[in-house]
Write an enzyme that holds these catalytic residues in place. Structure first.
Site, PDB file in Angstrom:
ATOM      1  N   ASN A  54      47.057  33.213  28.618  1.00  0.00           N
ATOM      2  CA  ASN A  54      45.864  32.481  29.065  1.00  0.00           C
ATOM      3  C   ASN A  54      45.223  33.322  30.164  1.00  0.00           C
ATOM      4  O   ASN A  54      45.716  33.364  31.285  1.00  0.00           O
ATOM      5  CB  ASN A  54      46.277  31.101  29.593  1.00  0.00           C
ATOM      6  CG  ASN A  54      45.093  30.347  30.195  1.00  0.00           C
ATOM      7  OD1 ASN A  54      43.947  30.788  30.109  1.00  0.00           O
ATOM      8  ND2 ASN A  54      45.382  29.201  30.812  1.00  0.00           N
ATOM      9  N   TRP A  55      44.139  33.985  29.799  1.00  0.00           N
ATOM     10  CA  TRP A  55      43.503  34.899  30.752  1.00  0.00           C
ATOM     11  C   TRP A  55      42.699  34.165  31.816  1.00  0.00           C
ATOM     12  O   TRP A  55      42.223  34.790  32.777  1.00  0.00           O
ATOM     13  CB  TRP A  55      42.587  35.876  29.999  1.00  0.00           C
ATOM     14  CG  TRP A  55      43.300  36.854  29.116  1.00  0.00           C
ATOM     15  CD1 TRP A  55      44.658  36.984  28.952  1.00  0.00           C
ATOM     16  CD2 TRP A  55      42.709  37.853  28.265  1.00  0.00           C
ATOM     17  NE1 TRP A  55      44.939  38.000  28.053  1.00  0.00           N
ATOM     18  CE2 TRP A  55      43.752  38.552  27.622  1.00  0.00           C
ATOM     19  CE3 TRP A  55      41.388  38.223  27.979  1.00  0.00           C
ATOM     20  CZ2 TRP A  55      43.522  39.595  26.715  1.00  0.00           C
ATOM     21  CZ3 TRP A  55      41.162  39.265  27.082  1.00  0.00           C
ATOM     22  CH2 TRP A  55      42.217  39.945  26.461  1.00  0.00           C
ATOM     23  N   LYS A  56      42.501  32.880  31.641  1.00  0.00           N
ATOM     24  CA  LYS A  56      41.707  32.076  32.603  1.00  0.00           C
ATOM     25  C   LYS A  56      40.363  32.759  32.855  1.00  0.00           C
ATOM     26  O   LYS A  56      39.826  33.395  31.951  1.00  0.00           O
ATOM     27  CB  LYS A  56      42.521  31.836  33.879  1.00  0.00           C
ATOM     28  CG  LYS A  56      43.906  31.235  33.561  1.00  0.00           C
ATOM     29  CD  LYS A  56      44.634  30.673  34.737  1.00  0.00           C
ATOM     30  CE  LYS A  56      45.975  30.087  34.277  1.00  0.00           C
ATOM     31  NZ  LYS A  56      46.739  29.483  35.339  1.00  0.00           N
ATOM     32  N   SER A 104      54.267  30.595  35.889  1.00  0.00           N
ATOM     33  CA  SER A 104      54.894  31.775  36.482  1.00  0.00           C
ATOM     34  C   SER A 104      55.924  32.436  35.569  1.00  0.00           C
ATOM     35  O   SER A 104      56.939  32.949  36.033  1.00  0.00           O
ATOM     36  CB  SER A 104      55.512  31.433  37.850  1.00  0.00           C
ATOM     37  OG  SER A 104      54.499  31.015  38.759  1.00  0.00           O
ATOM     38  N   GLY A 140      50.837  29.679  38.803  1.00  0.00           N
ATOM     39  CA  GLY A 140      50.215  30.606  39.739  1.00  0.00           C
ATOM     40  C   GLY A 140      50.886  30.643  41.105  1.00  0.00           C
ATOM     41  O   GLY A 140      50.354  31.217  42.047  1.00  0.00           O
ATOM     42  N   GLY A 192      50.060  32.985  32.257  1.00  0.00           N
ATOM     43  CA  GLY A 192      48.807  33.210  32.976  1.00  0.00           C
ATOM     44  C   GLY A 192      48.754  34.609  33.548  1.00  0.00           C
ATOM     45  O   GLY A 192      48.483  35.584  32.849  1.00  0.00           O
ATOM     46  N   GLY A 193      49.031  34.724  34.841  1.00  0.00           N
ATOM     47  CA  GLY A 193      48.884  35.989  35.565  1.00  0.00           C
ATOM     48  C   GLY A 193      49.514  37.192  34.877  1.00  0.00           C
ATOM     49  O   GLY A 193      48.888  38.257  34.778  1.00  0.00           O
ATOM     50  N   HIS A 224      44.538  21.706  29.768  1.00  0.00           N
ATOM     51  CA  HIS A 224      45.208  22.525  30.785  1.00  0.00           C
ATOM     52  C   HIS A 224      45.106  21.805  32.130  1.00  0.00           C
ATOM     53  O   HIS A 224      44.105  21.153  32.420  1.00  0.00           O
ATOM     54  CB  HIS A 224      44.558  23.914  30.859  1.00  0.00           C
ATOM     55  CG  HIS A 224      45.348  24.863  31.695  1.00  0.00           C
ATOM     56  ND1 HIS A 224      45.287  24.855  33.072  1.00  0.00           N
ATOM     57  CD2 HIS A 224      46.251  25.820  31.362  1.00  0.00           C
ATOM     58  CE1 HIS A 224      46.121  25.779  33.534  1.00  0.00           C
ATOM     59  NE2 HIS A 224      46.709  26.378  32.522  1.00  0.00           N
ATOM     60  N   GLU A 227      53.705  22.681  31.198  1.00  0.00           N
ATOM     61  CA  GLU A 227      53.348  23.519  32.342  1.00  0.00           C
ATOM     62  C   GLU A 227      53.416  22.682  33.622  1.00  0.00           C
ATOM     63  O   GLU A 227      52.456  21.991  33.963  1.00  0.00           O
ATOM     64  CB  GLU A 227      51.923  24.059  32.180  1.00  0.00           C
ATOM     65  CG  GLU A 227      51.726  24.949  30.986  1.00  0.00           C
ATOM     66  CD  GLU A 227      50.595  25.948  31.193  1.00  0.00           C
ATOM     67  OE1 GLU A 227      50.879  27.150  31.166  1.00  0.00           O
ATOM     68  OE2 GLU A 227      49.448  25.533  31.409  1.00  0.00           O
ATOM     69  N   GLU A 241      44.415  22.778  34.954  1.00  0.00           N
ATOM     70  CA  GLU A 241      43.223  23.122  35.753  1.00  0.00           C
ATOM     71  C   GLU A 241      42.004  22.343  35.252  1.00  0.00           C
ATOM     72  O   GLU A 241      41.145  21.955  36.036  1.00  0.00           O
ATOM     73  CB  GLU A 241      42.997  24.642  35.705  1.00  0.00           C
ATOM     74  CG  GLU A 241      44.032  25.368  36.567  1.00  0.00           C
ATOM     75  CD  GLU A 241      44.407  26.763  36.098  1.00  0.00           C
ATOM     76  OE1 GLU A 241      43.655  27.369  35.316  1.00  0.00           O
ATOM     77  OE2 GLU A 241      45.480  27.241  36.513  1.00  0.00           O
TER      78      GLU A 241
END
Ligand code: 13P
Length: 253
Positions: A9-11, A212, A173, A233-234, A95, A167, A97
């Site tokens: 997930n590149w956000k 993470s 994150g 993610g990251g 998600h 999640e 977010e």
């Protein structure tokens, strides 16, 4: 046997140049890890670019969100059919977010899941608790409510096609990952919940862990019996890290 899936997930990250470089680096990894499914979810505006680069490769493409309506006066929204126009396979739905920052409710999330399924996309239903909810003992209740909203709207049959991503909000994150045992506990809880409706479908539902996930912890997470891969993610923005996570999923076979 559930096939492992690793999704990036590149956000709200990336650029034309960076996306190309990242996908160039990942192409051989996807060929090497032939026992698993790999997908990346760029921002909407890069979907045509990423879809075109990934055409004919083993990397699939997902969107990060979509509208629950077909078409019309919904400024700023993107429909399922528009995603299908660009050969998009997956769509993240609910998600944390989207839920926390943009106020998406369980009802909206369930409507999006249903719409995605109707249009032939695989929804990735994201669920998870906040730290406060975990500390106050409400974790299972929160996750059950998030899952039940979809069961109520679409029945257990939806879970034969969709992917669930657990999640925990406190792990996203933050660098703080759920331990493999914590992840397994919740994944087993979700599968048991689904099994109350259909043991056969529950056994087939892919349940990803997200929060993470890194090159360092992926092996142990993916070794858990109910963890079928990761929503990353990251670490999905770094080719070397994402490659190592894909290899960990391949190694869990
Ligand atoms: P991080 O891997 O950066 O914690 O993000 C997880 C996530 O939100 C994936 O959807």
């Amino acid at each position: 046997m559930r096939r492992p899936l690793v999704m990036g997930n590149w956000k709200m990250n990336g650029s034309l140049v960076a996306n190309q470089a990242l996908l160039d680096a990942l192409a051989p990894v996807a060929t090497e890890c032939s026992g698993i499914d790999i997908a990346v979810c760029p921002s909407h505006i890069y979907l045509p670019q990423v879809s075109s680069i990934c055409e004919g490769s083993a990397i699939q493409v997902g969107a990060q969100n979509m509208c629950d309506q077909d078409k019309g006066a919904f400024t700023g929204e993107v429909s399922a059919e528009m995603l299908r126009d660009f050969d998009i396979n997956y769509v993240l739905v609910g998600h944390s977010e989207r839920r926390a920052i943009y106020g998406e409710t369980d009802v909206q999330v369930a409507a999006k899941v249903e719409k995605a399924l109707q249009k032939g996309l695989v929804p990735v239903l994201c669920v998870g608790e906040t730290l406060e909810e975990r500390k106050s003992g409400d974790m299972q209740q929160v996750i059950e409510t998030q899952i039940r909203a979809v069961l109520q709207h679409s029945t257990i049959k939806a879970f034969a096609q969709l992917v669930v991503a657990y999640e925990p909000v406190w792990a996203i994150g933050t660098g703080e990952t759920a331990t493999p045992e914590q992840a397994q506990e919740v994944h087993a809880f979700i599968r048991d919940l689904l099994a109350q409706e259909s043991a056969e479908i529950a056994a087939r539902t892919t349940i990803l862990y997200g929060g993470s996930v890194s090159a360092a912890n992926a092996d142990a997470l993916f070794a858990m019996p109910d963890v079928d891969g990761g929503l990353v993610g990251g670490a999905s923005l770094k080719a070397g890290d994402f490659a190592a996570i894909c290899r960990a999923a391949q190694g869990s076979l």
